[in-house]
Design a protein around this motif. Structure first.
Motif, PDB file in Angstrom:
ATOM      1  N   ILE A 195      18.848   4.973  27.694  1.00 27.56           N
ATOM      2  CA  ILE A 195      17.450   5.138  28.126  1.00 27.56           C
ATOM      3  C   ILE A 195      17.466   5.758  29.533  1.00 27.56           C
ATOM      4  CG2 ILE A 195      15.273   3.991  28.615  1.00 27.56           C
ATOM      5  CD1 ILE A 195      16.364   1.703  26.756  1.00 27.56           C
ATOM      6  N   GLY A 196      16.962   6.942  29.626  1.00 26.84           N
ATOM      7  CA  GLY A 196      16.936   7.627  30.921  1.00 26.84           C
ATOM      8  C   GLY A 196      15.509   7.691  31.483  1.00 26.84           C
ATOM      9  N   GLY A 197      15.348   7.338  32.768  1.00 25.77           N
ATOM     10  CA  GLY A 197      14.041   7.399  33.417  1.00 25.77           C
ATOM     11  C   GLY A 197      13.937   8.649  34.299  1.00 25.77           C
ATOM     12  N   HIS A 198      12.785   9.335  34.271  1.00 23.01           N
ATOM     13  CA  HIS A 198      12.597  10.583  35.024  1.00 23.01           C
ATOM     14  C   HIS A 198      11.211  10.568  35.702  1.00 23.01           C
ATOM     15  CE1 HIS A 198      16.075  12.372  32.903  1.00 23.01           C
ATOM     16  NE2 HIS A 198      15.620  11.685  31.849  1.00 23.01           N
ATOM     17  N   THR A 199      11.119  11.319  36.812  1.00 22.50           N
ATOM     18  CA  THR A 199       9.840  11.457  37.534  1.00 22.50           C
ATOM     19  C   THR A 199       9.586  12.940  37.833  1.00 22.50           C
ATOM     20  OG1 THR A 199      10.835  11.309  39.736  1.00 22.50           O
ATOM     21  CG2 THR A 199      10.244   9.217  38.647  1.00 22.50           C
ATOM     22  N   ASP A 200       8.370  13.209  38.360  1.00 24.40           N
ATOM     23  CA  ASP A 200       8.104  14.583  38.820  1.00 24.40           C
ATOM     24  C   ASP A 200       8.581  14.685  40.261  1.00 24.40           C
ATOM     25  OD1 ASP A 200       6.197  13.386  40.438  1.00 24.40           O
ATOM     26  OD2 ASP A 200       4.534  13.838  39.068  1.00 24.40           O
ATOM     27  N   SER A 201       8.285  15.791  40.902  1.00 22.11           N
ATOM     28  CA  SER A 201       8.820  16.039  42.242  1.00 22.11           C
ATOM     29  C   SER A 201       7.939  15.493  43.351  1.00 22.11           C
ATOM     30  CB  SER A 201       9.026  17.545  42.452  1.00 22.11           C
ATOM     31  OG  SER A 201       7.793  18.248  42.304  1.00 22.11           O
ATOM     32  N   GLN A 202       6.803  14.918  43.012  1.00 24.16           N
ATOM     33  CA  GLN A 202       5.939  14.366  44.045  1.00 24.16           C
ATOM     34  C   GLN A 202       6.572  13.077  44.574  1.00 24.16           C
ATOM     35  OE1 GLN A 202       2.165  14.096  41.946  1.00 24.16           O
ATOM     36  NE2 GLN A 202       1.462  15.962  42.977  1.00 24.16           N
ATOM     37  N   GLY A 207       9.091  11.060  47.671  1.00 23.27           N
ATOM     38  CA  GLY A 207      10.427  11.273  48.198  1.00 23.27           C
ATOM     39  C   GLY A 207      11.492  11.102  47.129  1.00 23.27           C
ATOM     40  N   ASP A 208      12.627  11.719  47.375  1.00 22.42           N
ATOM     41  CA  ASP A 208      13.718  11.663  46.385  1.00 22.42           C
ATOM     42  C   ASP A 208      14.182  10.231  46.137  1.00 22.42           C
ATOM     43  OD1 ASP A 208      13.581  14.364  46.177  1.00 22.42           O
ATOM     44  OD2 ASP A 208      15.339  14.785  47.425  1.00 22.42           O
ATOM     45  N   GLU A 209      14.402   9.471  47.201  1.00 28.92           N
ATOM     46  CA  GLU A 209      14.907   8.104  47.035  1.00 28.92           C
ATOM     47  C   GLU A 209      13.912   7.227  46.293  1.00 28.92           C
ATOM     48  OE1 GLU A 209      16.165   6.355  50.636  1.00 28.92           O
ATOM     49  OE2 GLU A 209      17.653   7.921  51.096  1.00 28.92           O
ATOM     50  N   TYR A 210      12.658   7.396  46.622  1.00 27.87           N
ATOM     51  CA  TYR A 210      11.626   6.610  45.940  1.00 27.87           C
ATOM     52  C   TYR A 210      11.585   6.958  44.464  1.00 27.87           C
ATOM     53  CZ  TYR A 210       7.032   5.041  44.470  1.00 27.87           C
ATOM     54  OH  TYR A 210       5.995   4.445  43.782  1.00 27.87           O
ATOM     55  N   ASN A 211      11.588   8.274  44.169  1.00 24.88           N
ATOM     56  CA  ASN A 211      11.547   8.700  42.758  1.00 24.88           C
ATOM     57  C   ASN A 211      12.759   8.184  41.981  1.00 24.88           C
ATOM     58  OD1 ASN A 211       9.102  10.042  43.025  1.00 24.88           O
ATOM     59  ND2 ASN A 211      10.052  12.028  43.480  1.00 24.88           N
ATOM     60  N   LEU A 212      13.948   8.192  42.596  1.00 26.27           N
ATOM     61  CA  LEU A 212      15.165   7.720  41.913  1.00 26.27           C
ATOM     62  C   LEU A 212      15.062   6.228  41.621  1.00 26.27           C
ATOM     63  CD1 LEU A 212      17.995   8.415  40.883  1.00 26.27           C
ATOM     64  CD2 LEU A 212      18.871   7.935  43.195  1.00 26.27           C
ATOM     65  N   GLU A 233      13.819  12.929  40.051  1.00 28.09           N
ATOM     66  CA  GLU A 233      13.224  14.239  39.734  1.00 28.09           C
ATOM     67  C   GLU A 233      14.282  15.288  39.431  1.00 28.09           C
ATOM     68  OE1 GLU A 233      12.471  16.329  43.871  1.00 28.09           O
ATOM     69  OE2 GLU A 233      11.722  14.244  43.942  1.00 28.09           O
ATOM     70  N   ALA A 234      15.571  14.816  39.243  1.00 23.28           N
ATOM     71  CA  ALA A 234      16.692  15.753  39.143  1.00 23.28           C
ATOM     72  C   ALA A 234      16.745  16.505  37.819  1.00 23.28           C
ATOM     73  CB  ALA A 234      17.996  14.997  39.364  1.00 23.28           C
ATOM     74  N   ARG A 235      16.063  16.019  36.776  1.00 20.55           N
ATOM     75  CA  ARG A 235      16.194  16.660  35.467  1.00 20.55           C
ATOM     76  C   ARG A 235      14.813  16.999  34.882  1.00 20.55           C
ATOM     77  NH1 ARG A 235      20.914  12.995  32.513  1.00 20.55           N
ATOM     78  NH2 ARG A 235      22.521  13.279  34.162  1.00 20.55           N
ATOM     79  N   PRO A 236      14.129  17.936  35.489  1.00 24.09           N
ATOM     80  CA  PRO A 236      12.795  18.282  34.950  1.00 24.09           C
ATOM     81  C   PRO A 236      12.925  19.034  33.637  1.00 24.09           C
ATOM     82  CG  PRO A 236      13.432  19.790  36.710  1.00 24.09           C
ATOM     83  CD  PRO A 236      14.496  18.745  36.685  1.00 24.09           C
TER      84      PRO A 236
END
Length: 468
Positions: free
Chosen positions: A389-396, A398-403, A434-437
């Motif tokens: 199960i992989g979790g993903h976000t958009d680019s909005q 910060g990077d650390e928060y999104n990860l 946001e690394a894998r859009p």
């Protein structure tokens, strides 16, 4: 003569129970007891002697059977002791006593007669196949006293023994005694009596004397030198591996009940014909598993499957013994369990797109429960598959928060699926931020596509599970 006739009649009666024994090396000694008769007629001796005028002898042998002229003492009057010396020869010493009242054709006053004789006798029995009739010839010498006058004699004897029990014989003989002195009288001395042999030792009573008996304390057979053959199979007990069961020489006296060429003591199935490789047990299907342990005796199969052939119930090319999902068709690569196809993964991700989270949080919204339950149901159909199960976000943001947010959301989905019954070791999760859009982050629609939970196969974890 009257007493002699009775004696002979009684002896011939006992003869009816004969068993053909003889004096030999086993029973070398013999004692004889009987009567004797002295006959001075028919000797051919015309020399004047101590009695008469020398004509009592007549022609040699012409009065031999005139028994009325025999001098017989009506009592036991002769004793003898003899010993077998080998080669059919017996040496004998005998003493006799008589009373002379007839001298040829003359009557005389009662004269005392004593004799001591030594003889070497030879048995002709062996020439007659060792039967009950034992003729003998003898030669020797003796000394006789007629009243007080004594004289030496040269003796020649002919006679026979008739063996009628283990150790007893009837002895009948006639001896010509030629006197050395001119004044002495040559004569015949006849004798009849019983001869008893003894001397041999037969401890076990089997008829074979100890000196020739290889098993002197156990009754046996002559063909085995006195040793027994208890089971009567023709193999003496000493050489018989199964002395109490009749068997065959090729098996050292043991039986082969089922006739399979394997002796019963070495045959694990002695009543059923088998093969040597199975220690005498049958293997009908030739699979190397004896029938008694073969659950499928008429179908070849390996030992590890109890002699039955391996099955592939689901027909997926993986034998049931190796099939981790024997009831469901799968793939060889997945040990017989089914693998999700691209279509299945796509279906899972269609459901995952509808999984919604609270704003800026990892908590799953209640209306996403049905979609997650459908995902769990699909996963249950693939019990040997590890899902990621992989979790993903958009680019909005910060990077650390999104990860961090993507990891927490992927973990929330994993925990839900575990609670729905999917084993924990079949689920992995990771956040990628946001690394894998999969779409542009420049538009609202693109950013929505990038905010997702994505399900895939975890091949690495699956491989590690199999190795364990």
């Amino acid at each position: 003569m009257k007493h002699l006739s009775r004696f002979l009649l009684a002896s011939m009666f006992v003869l009816g129970f004969s068993s053909m024994q003889a004096q030999d090396a086993n029973n070398p000694w013999a004692i004889g007891i009987g009567v004797n008769a002295v006959n001075y007629g028919g000797t051919g001796d015309d020399t004047p002697g101590m009695v008469g005028n020398g004509v009592a002898g007549g022609e040699f042998g012409d009065k031999f059977f005139e028994t009325e002229k025999w001098n017989i003492l009506p009592s036991v009057s002769r004793l003898s002791v003899s010993r077998y010396v080998g080669g059919g020869f017996v040496v004998e010493v005998a003493g006799s006593v008589n009373q002379i009242d007839t001298f040829g054709d003359q009557s005389v006053d009662d004269l005392s007669y004593y004799a001591v004789d030594g003889m070497a006798n030879y048995s002709l029995r062996a020439l007659l196949n060792d039967g009950w009739f034992d003729p003998q010839l003898g030669v020797g010498g003796g000394y006789n006293w007629l009243d007080s006058e004594g004289a030496g004699t040269l003796n020649g004897k002919a006679g026979f023994n008739i063996w009628f029990s283990d150790n007893i014989a009837l002895n009948v003989q006639s001896t010509y005694k030629h006197a050395f002195k001119d004044e002495a009288d040559s004569h015949f001395q006849h004798a009849a009596g019983i001869k008893v042999i003894f001397g041999g030792k037969d401890t076990d009573g089997d008829g074979i004397y100890d000196k020739d008996d290889e098993c002197p304390e156990t009754a046996g057979l002559a063909e085995f030198n006195g040793c027994p053959d208890t089971d009567g199979d023709g193999i003496e007990d000493r050489k018989d591996a199964c002395p109490n069961e009749a068997g065959l020489a090729e098996f050292d006296g043991c039986p082969d009940t089922d006739g399979d060429g394997i002796a019963d003591p070495k045959d694990e199935c002695p009543t059923v014909a088998g093969i040597a490789a199975m220690n005498g047990c049958p293997d009908a299907d030739g699979d190397g598993v004896k029938d008694s342990e073969d659950e499928c005796p008429n179908e070849a199969g390996p030992k590890e499957n109890n002699g039955c052939p391996f099955e592939d119930k689901d027909g997926d090319g993986v034998l049931d013994k190796d099939d981790e999902c024997p009831e469901v068709a799968g793939t060889v690569a997945n040990n017989g369990c089914p693998e999700p196809t691209v279509v299945v993964i796509a279906e899972l991700n269609e459901y995952s797109k509808t999984v919604l989270f609270d704003l800026a949080k990892a908590s799953i919204r209640p209306d996403s429960g049905a979609a997650l339950k459908s995902i769990a149901d699909i996963m249950e159909e693939y019990p040997n598959t590890v899902f990621h199960i992989g979790g993903h976000t958009d680019s909005q943001g910060g990077d650390e928060y999104n990860l961090k947010l993507s990891k927490e959301r992927a973990s929330s989905v994993r925990e839900f699926l575990i609670s729905a019954g999917i084993p924990a070791n079949r689920l992995t999760s990771e956040g990628y931020g946001e690394a894998r859009p999969i779409a542009t982050n420049n538009t609202a629609a693109g950013r929505q596509d990038n905010r997702r939970v994505e399900i895939s196969l975890d091949k690495d974890k699956e491989m590690r599970n199999k190795e364990m």
